[in-house]
Scaffold this motif. Structure first.
Motif, mmCIF file in Angstrom:
data_model
loop_
_atom_site.group_PDB
_atom_site.id
_atom_site.type_symbol
_atom_site.label_atom_id
_atom_site.label_comp_id
_atom_site.label_asym_id
_atom_site.label_seq_id
_atom_site.Cartn_x
_atom_site.Cartn_y
_atom_site.Cartn_z
ATOM 1 N N TRP A 35 2.316 0.207 0.389
ATOM 2 C CA TRP A 35 1.760 -0.998 1.022
ATOM 3 C C TRP A 35 0.474 -0.689 1.777
ATOM 4 O O TRP A 35 -0.547 -1.374 1.626
ATOM 5 C CB TRP A 35 2.812 -1.580 1.957
ATOM 6 C CG TRP A 35 2.499 -2.960 2.471
ATOM 7 C CD1 TRP A 35 1.504 -3.792 2.034
ATOM 8 C CD2 TRP A 35 3.186 -3.654 3.499
ATOM 9 N NE1 TRP A 35 1.529 -4.968 2.738
ATOM 10 C CE2 TRP A 35 2.549 -4.916 3.634
ATOM 11 C CE3 TRP A 35 4.274 -3.353 4.310
ATOM 12 C CZ2 TRP A 35 2.971 -5.858 4.581
ATOM 13 C CZ3 TRP A 35 4.702 -4.290 5.240
ATOM 14 C CH2 TRP A 35 4.054 -5.525 5.362
ATOM 15 N N SER A 36 0.496 0.355 2.598
ATOM 16 C CA SER A 36 -0.693 0.677 3.394
ATOM 17 C C SER A 36 -1.835 1.180 2.522
ATOM 18 O O SER A 36 -3.006 0.847 2.764
ATOM 19 C CB SER A 36 -0.334 1.720 4.456
ATOM 20 O OG SER A 36 0.172 2.902 3.862
ATOM 21 N N TRP A 39 -3.442 -1.735 0.828
ATOM 22 C CA TRP A 39 -4.230 -2.516 1.787
ATOM 23 C C TRP A 39 -5.546 -1.827 2.126
ATOM 24 O O TRP A 39 -6.608 -2.458 2.133
ATOM 25 C CB TRP A 39 -3.407 -2.740 3.049
ATOM 26 C CG TRP A 39 -4.161 -3.409 4.150
ATOM 27 C CD1 TRP A 39 -4.776 -4.630 4.107
ATOM 28 C CD2 TRP A 39 -4.398 -2.895 5.464
ATOM 29 N NE1 TRP A 39 -5.375 -4.909 5.312
ATOM 30 C CE2 TRP A 39 -5.157 -3.862 6.165
ATOM 31 C CE3 TRP A 39 -4.024 -1.725 6.111
ATOM 32 C CZ2 TRP A 39 -5.552 -3.663 7.476
ATOM 33 C CZ3 TRP A 39 -4.410 -1.549 7.418
ATOM 34 C CH2 TRP A 39 -5.171 -2.507 8.096
ATOM 35 N N GLN A 43 -9.843 -2.935 0.805
ATOM 36 C CA GLN A 43 -10.843 -3.441 1.750
ATOM 37 C C GLN A 43 -12.231 -3.581 1.127
ATOM 38 O O GLN A 43 -12.925 -4.571 1.405
ATOM 39 C CB GLN A 43 -10.893 -2.539 2.982
ATOM 40 C CG GLN A 43 -9.619 -2.544 3.801
ATOM 41 C CD GLN A 43 -9.162 -3.944 4.153
ATOM 42 O OE1 GLN A 43 -9.898 -4.748 4.718
ATOM 43 N NE2 GLN A 43 -7.903 -4.257 3.796
ATOM 44 N N PRO A 48 -8.329 -7.891 1.477
ATOM 45 C CA PRO A 48 -7.104 -8.685 1.590
ATOM 46 C C PRO A 48 -6.306 -8.292 2.832
ATOM 47 O O PRO A 48 -6.381 -7.163 3.311
ATOM 48 C CB PRO A 48 -6.338 -8.333 0.305
ATOM 49 C CG PRO A 48 -6.818 -6.954 -0.036
ATOM 50 C CD PRO A 48 -8.253 -6.907 0.384
ATOM 51 N N SER A 49 -5.529 -9.227 3.337
ATOM 52 C CA SER A 49 -4.650 -8.931 4.460
ATOM 53 C C SER A 49 -3.395 -8.248 3.954
ATOM 54 O O SER A 49 -3.086 -8.282 2.748
ATOM 55 C CB SER A 49 -4.293 -10.226 5.193
ATOM 56 O OG SER A 49 -3.469 -11.041 4.369
ATOM 57 N N PRO A 50 -2.631 -7.602 4.825
ATOM 58 C CA PRO A 50 -1.374 -6.977 4.378
ATOM 59 C C PRO A 50 -0.412 -7.958 3.720
ATOM 60 O O PRO A 50 0.287 -7.602 2.767
ATOM 61 C CB PRO A 50 -0.801 -6.397 5.673
ATOM 62 C CG PRO A 50 -1.997 -6.139 6.530
ATOM 63 C CD PRO A 50 -2.938 -7.245 6.220
ATOM 64 N N ASP A 52 -1.311 -10.613 1.993
ATOM 65 C CA ASP A 52 -1.853 -10.873 0.659
ATOM 66 C C ASP A 52 -1.508 -9.737 -0.299
ATOM 67 O O ASP A 52 -1.230 -9.970 -1.481
ATOM 68 C CB ASP A 52 -3.369 -11.040 0.732
ATOM 69 C CG ASP A 52 -3.764 -12.286 1.512
ATOM 70 O OD1 ASP A 52 -2.947 -13.221 1.577
ATOM 71 O OD2 ASP A 52 -4.874 -12.298 2.089
ATOM 72 N N VAL A 53 -1.524 -8.487 0.203
ATOM 73 C CA VAL A 53 -1.181 -7.347 -0.639
ATOM 74 C C VAL A 53 0.281 -7.418 -1.064
ATOM 75 O O VAL A 53 0.628 -7.105 -2.208
ATOM 76 C CB VAL A 53 -1.472 -6.031 0.110
ATOM 77 C CG1 VAL A 53 -0.938 -4.836 -0.655
ATOM 78 C CG2 VAL A 53 -2.968 -5.879 0.342
ATOM 79 N N MET A 109 -0.635 -2.890 10.534
ATOM 80 C CA MET A 109 -0.785 -3.918 9.508
ATOM 81 C C MET A 109 -0.390 -5.291 10.030
ATOM 82 O O MET A 109 -0.961 -6.309 9.612
ATOM 83 C CB MET A 109 0.043 -3.536 8.274
ATOM 84 C CG MET A 109 -0.573 -2.378 7.499
ATOM 85 S SD MET A 109 0.206 -2.084 5.896
ATOM 86 C CE MET A 109 1.800 -1.461 6.415
ATOM 87 N N GLN A 113 -3.212 -8.851 10.618
ATOM 88 C CA GLN A 113 -3.138 -10.268 10.280
ATOM 89 C C GLN A 113 -3.942 -11.118 11.253
ATOM 90 O O GLN A 113 -4.343 -12.242 10.923
ATOM 91 C CB GLN A 113 -1.681 -10.718 10.273
ATOM 92 C CG GLN A 113 -0.866 -10.196 9.116
ATOM 93 C CD GLN A 113 -1.362 -10.697 7.770
ATOM 94 O OE1 GLN A 113 -1.538 -9.938 6.841
ATOM 95 N NE2 GLN A 113 -1.622 -12.000 7.668
ATOM 96 N N TYR A 117 -9.241 -5.529 9.419
ATOM 97 C CA TYR A 117 -9.214 -4.071 9.345
ATOM 98 C C TYR A 117 -9.598 -3.418 10.664
ATOM 99 O O TYR A 117 -9.376 -2.229 10.859
ATOM 100 C CB TYR A 117 -10.154 -3.590 8.236
ATOM 101 C CG TYR A 117 -9.942 -2.141 7.872
ATOM 102 C CD1 TYR A 117 -8.816 -1.749 7.161
ATOM 103 C CD2 TYR A 117 -10.868 -1.168 8.242
ATOM 104 C CE1 TYR A 117 -8.614 -0.421 6.832
ATOM 105 C CE2 TYR A 117 -10.675 0.161 7.907
ATOM 106 C CZ TYR A 117 -9.549 0.526 7.206
ATOM 107 O OH TYR A 117 -9.347 1.854 6.876
#
Length: 230
Positions: A35-36, A39, A43, A48-50, A52-53, A109, A113, A117
């Motif tokens: 996930w990280s 994300w 960038q 995208p935001s976490p 959105d990922v 993360m 939101q 970043y």
């Protein structure tokens, strides 16, 4: 040259520590890593935001994703304070306690939101400020002898800080590292490991297998206890 080898050896040790976890914790580390990493890597491509990922793979798997919109709407403007918390969680990371590193990434993360970043920068700033304060506080203890009290020693503080930073920074690389290691495992030749022979145990085993010898003053064992007829 020796210093470079020592740094490489220490890096390998920390990488092994990063995957030396219970199975449930390693599974959680893989999820946070994927996930990280997705994300951070996304960038440069639209940022995208976490949430959105996470939405894309869940939608591909057929999981309803409408609740993610509610999560993103609730986090907007409310979770920015979690970025410094993430940095402090990174500072708590040790080789035997690595869950704070995962919690730090989840906190960062969640803060992203609200702040994007920039949450990573705030977390790193909080981590740097904490390490600087601890480092300055350890200067009076550079000549302390730890006997019966707790002390801050600059050398130990520096080692703990380097370990915390390395184990926290390597979290996004855990999943790809496991994949690469699994692919290369059948093709890598490892040097033989030295076998330590335990002479005491082997001698004890041989001695236990031999019959016990009687001393010079030991009584003879009778051949038969049946009385002789006279």
């Amino acid at each position: 040259m020796e210093g470079v080898k020592e740094q490489r050896r220490e890096l390998v040790r920390l990488c092994r520590c990063a995957v030396d976890r219970p199975r449930w914790q390693l599974g959680l580390a893989v999820v946070v890593s994927v996930w990280s990493l997705a994300w951070v890597a996304g960038q440069p491509f639209g940022g995208p935001s976490p949430v959105d990922v996470a939405r894309a793979p869940l939608a591909w798997a057929g999981v309803p994703v409408g609740w993610l919109d509610a999560v993103a709407a609730w986090c907007a403007g409310r979770t920015g304070w979690l970025a410094p918390v993430g940095g402090l969680l990174w500072a708590m990371t040790t080789t035997r306690r690595q869950l704070p590193a995962l919690g730090g990434w989840l906190a960062v993360m969640a803060a992203a939101q609200s702040t994007g970043y920039g949450a990573v920068h705030r977390a790193l700033l909080a981590l740097a400020v904490f390490l600087a304060v601890v480092g300055l506080a350890s200067i009076p203890g550079r000549r302390a002898f730890v006997v019966d009290r707790v002390a801050l020693i600059p050398g130990d503080v520096a080692r703990a800080a380097a370990t915390a930073v390395a184990l926290s920074a390597v979290v996004p690389l855990i999943a790809p590292g496991l994949v690469v290691a699994g692919l290369l495992r059948p093709y890598v030749t490892r040097p033989p490991r030295p076998r330590s022979e335990r002479k005491e145990e082997s001698s004890a085993g041989i001695g236990g297998a031999l019959p016990h010898q009687r001393g010079p003053g030991a009584e003879p064992v009778p051949v038969s206890s049946r009385p002789r007829s006279g």
